[in-house]
Motif scaffolding. Structure first.
Motif, PDB file in Angstrom:
ATOM      1  N   TYR A  35       0.813  -1.218   0.000  1.00 47.77           N
ATOM      2  CA  TYR A  35       0.000   0.000   0.000  1.00 47.77           C
ATOM      3  C   TYR A  35       0.844   1.263   0.000  1.00 47.77           C
ATOM      4  O   TYR A  35       0.447   2.287  -0.553  1.00 47.77           O
ATOM      5  CB  TYR A  35      -0.934  -0.008   1.211  1.00 47.77           C
ATOM      6  CG  TYR A  35      -2.004  -1.074   1.141  1.00 47.77           C
ATOM      7  CD1 TYR A  35      -2.978  -1.041   0.159  1.00 47.77           C
ATOM      8  CD2 TYR A  35      -2.029  -2.121   2.053  1.00 47.77           C
ATOM      9  CE1 TYR A  35      -3.957  -2.019   0.076  1.00 47.77           C
ATOM     10  CE2 TYR A  35      -3.013  -3.108   1.996  1.00 47.77           C
ATOM     11  CZ  TYR A  35      -3.968  -3.051   1.006  1.00 47.77           C
ATOM     12  OH  TYR A  35      -4.929  -4.022   0.927  1.00 47.77           O
ATOM     13  N   GLY A  36       2.008   1.213   0.638  1.00 48.39           N
ATOM     14  CA  GLY A  36       2.836   2.409   0.710  1.00 48.39           C
ATOM     15  C   GLY A  36       3.223   2.961  -0.648  1.00 48.39           C
ATOM     16  O   GLY A  36       3.401   4.171  -0.804  1.00 48.39           O
ATOM     17  N   ALA A  95      -0.206  10.532   7.467  1.00 48.42           N
ATOM     18  CA  ALA A  95      -1.316   9.871   8.165  1.00 48.42           C
ATOM     19  C   ALA A  95      -0.994   8.402   8.395  1.00 48.42           C
ATOM     20  O   ALA A  95      -1.239   7.848   9.475  1.00 48.42           O
ATOM     21  CB  ALA A  95      -2.608  10.029   7.375  1.00 48.42           C
ATOM     22  N   ALA A  96      -0.433   7.740   7.380  1.00 45.64           N
ATOM     23  CA  ALA A  96      -0.046   6.336   7.521  1.00 45.64           C
ATOM     24  C   ALA A  96       1.022   6.169   8.592  1.00 45.64           C
ATOM     25  O   ALA A  96       1.003   5.197   9.362  1.00 45.64           O
ATOM     26  CB  ALA A  96       0.452   5.793   6.185  1.00 45.64           C
ATOM     27  N   THR A 154      -5.837  -1.859  11.348  1.00 45.93           N
ATOM     28  CA  THR A 154      -4.664  -1.222  10.752  1.00 45.93           C
ATOM     29  C   THR A 154      -4.571  -1.518   9.263  1.00 45.93           C
ATOM     30  O   THR A 154      -4.306  -0.624   8.449  1.00 45.93           O
ATOM     31  CB  THR A 154      -3.396  -1.697  11.477  1.00 45.93           C
ATOM     32  OG1 THR A 154      -3.534  -1.472  12.892  1.00 45.93           O
ATOM     33  CG2 THR A 154      -2.171  -0.951  10.975  1.00 45.93           C
ATOM     34  N   LEU A 155      -4.805  -2.758   8.900  1.00 53.57           N
ATOM     35  CA  LEU A 155      -4.798  -3.133   7.483  1.00 53.57           C
ATOM     36  C   LEU A 155      -5.863  -2.355   6.719  1.00 53.57           C
ATOM     37  O   LEU A 155      -5.614  -1.846   5.619  1.00 53.57           O
ATOM     38  CB  LEU A 155      -5.032  -4.636   7.347  1.00 53.57           C
ATOM     39  CG  LEU A 155      -5.127  -5.196   5.921  1.00 53.57           C
ATOM     40  CD1 LEU A 155      -3.851  -4.928   5.143  1.00 53.57           C
ATOM     41  CD2 LEU A 155      -5.418  -6.698   5.971  1.00 53.57           C
ATOM     42  N   GLY A 156      -7.054  -2.227   7.291  1.00 51.50           N
ATOM     43  CA  GLY A 156      -8.126  -1.478   6.644  1.00 51.50           C
ATOM     44  C   GLY A 156      -7.789  -0.013   6.464  1.00 51.50           C
ATOM     45  O   GLY A 156      -8.143   0.606   5.448  1.00 51.50           O
ATOM     46  N   LEU A 183      -6.274   4.489   2.837  1.00 51.93           N
ATOM     47  CA  LEU A 183      -5.379   5.559   2.399  1.00 51.93           C
ATOM     48  C   LEU A 183      -4.914   5.316   0.965  1.00 51.93           C
ATOM     49  O   LEU A 183      -4.820   6.245   0.169  1.00 51.93           O
ATOM     50  CB  LEU A 183      -4.177   5.644   3.335  1.00 51.93           C
ATOM     51  CG  LEU A 183      -4.427   6.239   4.720  1.00 51.93           C
ATOM     52  CD1 LEU A 183      -3.177   6.119   5.580  1.00 51.93           C
ATOM     53  CD2 LEU A 183      -4.869   7.698   4.632  1.00 51.93           C
ATOM     54  N   ALA A 184      -4.630   4.063   0.628  1.00 52.12           N
ATOM     55  CA  ALA A 184      -4.189   3.748  -0.727  1.00 52.12           C
ATOM     56  C   ALA A 184      -5.296   4.005  -1.748  1.00 52.12           C
ATOM     57  O   ALA A 184      -5.035   4.469  -2.863  1.00 52.12           O
ATOM     58  CB  ALA A 184      -3.730   2.297  -0.807  1.00 52.12           C
ATOM     59  N   ALA A 185      -6.542   3.727  -1.371  1.00 47.39           N
ATOM     60  CA  ALA A 185      -7.667   3.933  -2.285  1.00 47.39           C
ATOM     61  C   ALA A 185      -7.939   5.412  -2.521  1.00 47.39           C
ATOM     62  O   ALA A 185      -8.393   5.807  -3.603  1.00 47.39           O
ATOM     63  CB  ALA A 185      -8.916   3.249  -1.736  1.00 47.39           C
TER      64      ALA A 185
END
Length: 258
Positions: A90-91, A103-104, A129-131, A136-138
């Motif tokens: 995701y990063g 934010a992450a 945390t995964l959600g 954030l990625a979306a």
């Protein structure tokens, strides 16, 4: 090392919270795993250009990995990474987006603080945390809203959720106009301590929406309401943690839209 102890291999999936340099070519990876809670593991040689899985062990990624060590806590607290498969990095989706990246970072630091005991299972915190990293990625919601939703739900996980629909002191139901961090949230006129804040009703409504997942209401809020909400959430979290989060002052909250 205890007599009879032998390191063994086991698999789990995890989100990467933090990476630290170790020596010239290794890293210590802090992981929040699905089944074994928070772990620290040594990834050897990952800083070399020839490393096969160094790029998979970056912050905010969701990975499947094989570890050498004892999930029961026997022997060294440091595991060793022997295999890594990327499920979703995701990063990479927001590496150059400062608001989402900061934010992450605050989410990762909070997750680490909310899991103080290594190898203690915390499935709900892992899923939360995964959600948050996935959201954030979306990029469907403002990063400040995703962060505050995470912090509010994380406090619920820890047992620190602020009272919002009733008085934190006497429990009387209703939308009370004052908010006291030391008292535990919204307070009625009879219980209001000196120095209590008086947030706008829309701010308390936003906190309730983020807690319950009402994104339609949350996305429609104005920047001043979001900023006041963020201030109350951060103050409440750090009061209960009894320490400040290093990443929070770096979070960019200037965005006004998702």
């Amino acid at each position: 090392m205890p007599a009879g102890y032998r390191r063994h291999l086991y698999r789990d999936d995890a989100v990467v919270l933090r990476v630290q340099k170790l020596g010239e070519s290794d890293r210590i990876i802090t992981l929040l795993t699905r089944r074994h809670g928070r772990l620290r593991a040594v990834a050897r040689g990952v800083r070399r250009t020839s490393s096969k899985f160094g790029a998979r062990l970056e912050p905010f990624g969701h990975i499947d990995l094989q570890l050498a060590g004892s999930p029961e806590g026997v022997g060294s607290s440091l595991h060793s990474v022997s295999q890594v498969e990327a499920l979703m990095l995701y990063g990479k989706k927001f590496l150059t987006d400062y608001p989402r990246y900061t934010a992450a970072s605050a989410i990762a630091e909070t997750a680490e603080r909310l899991s103080p005991v290594e190898r203690e299972p915390a499935l709900r915190l892992f899923q939360l945390t995964l959600g948050a990293f996935k959201a954030l990625a979306a990029g469907e919601h403002a990063s400040s809203l995703v962060l505050d939703a995470y912090l509010l739900r994380g406090m619920s996980f820890a047992g620190w959720a602020p009272a919002l629909g009733e008085c934190a002191v006497c429990g009387s139901p209703g939308q009370h106009g004052a908010f006291s961090v030391p008292a535990g949230g919204a307070v009625c006129p009879d219980c209001r301590p000196p120095g209590a804040a008086h947030p706008a009703p829309a701010t308390v409504a936003l906190m309730q929406a983020l807690t319950s997942g009402d994104w339609q209401l949350a996305d429609a809020t104005e920047p001043p309401v979001r900023r006041e909400c963020s201030g109350l959430v951060a103050a409440h979290l750090q009061w209960h943690m009894e320490r400040n989060l290093r990443a929070l002052p770096l979070v960019d909250r200037r965005e006004s839209t998702s």
